[in-house]
Design a protein around this motif. Structure first.
Motif, mmCIF file in Angstrom:
data_model
loop_
_atom_site.group_PDB
_atom_site.id
_atom_site.type_symbol
_atom_site.label_atom_id
_atom_site.label_comp_id
_atom_site.label_asym_id
_atom_site.label_seq_id
_atom_site.Cartn_x
_atom_site.Cartn_y
_atom_site.Cartn_z
ATOM 1 N N SER A 1 -3.139 2.667 -2.811
ATOM 2 C CA SER A 1 -2.596 2.593 -1.455
ATOM 3 C C SER A 1 -1.130 3.006 -1.395
ATOM 4 C CB SER A 1 -2.738 1.170 -0.923
ATOM 5 O OG SER A 1 -4.076 0.820 -0.808
ATOM 6 N N ILE A 2 -0.615 3.600 -2.452
ATOM 7 C CA ILE A 2 0.786 4.003 -2.497
ATOM 8 C C ILE A 2 0.881 5.522 -2.348
ATOM 9 C CG2 ILE A 2 2.889 4.035 -3.908
ATOM 10 C CD1 ILE A 2 2.077 1.215 -3.068
ATOM 11 N N SER A 3 1.674 5.951 -1.383
ATOM 12 C CA SER A 3 1.969 7.384 -1.207
ATOM 13 C C SER A 3 3.212 7.501 -0.338
ATOM 14 C CB SER A 3 0.798 8.114 -0.553
ATOM 15 O OG SER A 3 0.701 7.780 0.806
ATOM 16 N N LEU A 4 3.868 8.632 -0.448
ATOM 17 C CA LEU A 4 5.053 8.858 0.373
ATOM 18 C C LEU A 4 4.625 9.201 1.793
ATOM 19 C CD1 LEU A 4 7.236 10.957 -2.082
ATOM 20 C CD2 LEU A 4 7.514 8.560 -1.450
ATOM 21 N N PRO A 5 5.344 8.694 2.780
ATOM 22 C CA PRO A 5 5.008 9.022 4.173
ATOM 23 C C PRO A 5 5.330 10.480 4.484
ATOM 24 C CG PRO A 5 6.948 7.600 4.051
ATOM 25 C CD PRO A 5 6.436 7.753 2.661
ATOM 26 N N GLN A 6 4.636 11.029 5.478
ATOM 27 C CA GLN A 6 4.797 12.433 5.843
ATOM 28 C C GLN A 6 6.083 12.691 6.626
ATOM 29 O OE1 GLN A 6 2.802 14.896 4.815
ATOM 30 N NE2 GLN A 6 1.592 13.397 3.676
#
Length: 185
Positions: free
Chosen positions: A44-49
């Motif tokens: 569930s970890i990712s950089l926001p757009q």
């Protein structure tokens, strides 16, 4: 036939049963509120757009993981006070207030027949905690630990995706969420 409506139970077994019931409800509430595994799910970890996506994630995650975030900031605060015994004693007393007024409550707090929202309780407890700890003389430790704790919370809230969080239909008006679990690959 005799009725016991309106009487106060006097048997010691009822008192012991209510204490056990309270402890089991408390343990259940702490354990099932927002699981730490769900909070730190690596999938569930990712950089926001974009910037609006970042703000949306922070707002959603903050509402969903509010209790977890409060615990994280309080842990940072506790660790910073290990070298200031007076501040630590004040902090332990304040933690008792946090436990009884915020973390372990089953029902909404009511003051003078008016219900008090959890966010108001958290805000008041936060301000009282900071003011009392600042009066103990550990100002730099307290401010640095709170800033570090808030920074960790904001970074987590910004990078944790909200796709697997669904609005709880029963608590929708209060901002309630449910987690949708996905199989781990």
């Amino acid at each position: 036939m005799s009725t016991t409506y309106g009487t106060i139970p006097t048997s010691p077994d009822d008192d012991a049963g209510s204490k056990v019931e309270f402890l089991s409800r408390t343990t259940e509430r702490i354990q099932t509120r927002r699981p730490w595994k769900e909070m730190f799910n690596p999938h569930s970890i990712s950089l926001p757009q974009a910037y609006p996506d970042t703000l949306s994630r922070i707002k959603t995650n903050f509402r969903y993981f509010l209790m977890n975030y409060a615990i994280i900031v309080l842990i940072f605060l506790f660790l910073s006070l290990l070298w200031h015994p007076i501040s630590l004693i004040v902090f332990v007393a304040l933690m008792a207030a946090w436990l009884f007024l915020y973390f372990l409550r089953d029902d909404q707090l009511v003051i003078f027949h008016h219900p008090v929202d959890d966010r108001v309780v958290m805000a008041v407890l936060s301000v009282v905690t900071i003011v009392l700890l600042l009066l103990t003389g550990a100002t730099m430790n307290i401010l640095c630990s709170i800033l570090v704790g808030v920074a960790v919370v904001v970074v987590h809230a910004a990078v944790r995706k909200t796709d697997d969080l669904c609005l709880d239909e029963d608590g929708g008006e209060a901002g309630g969420f449910l987690a949708v679990s996905s199989p781990v690959e």
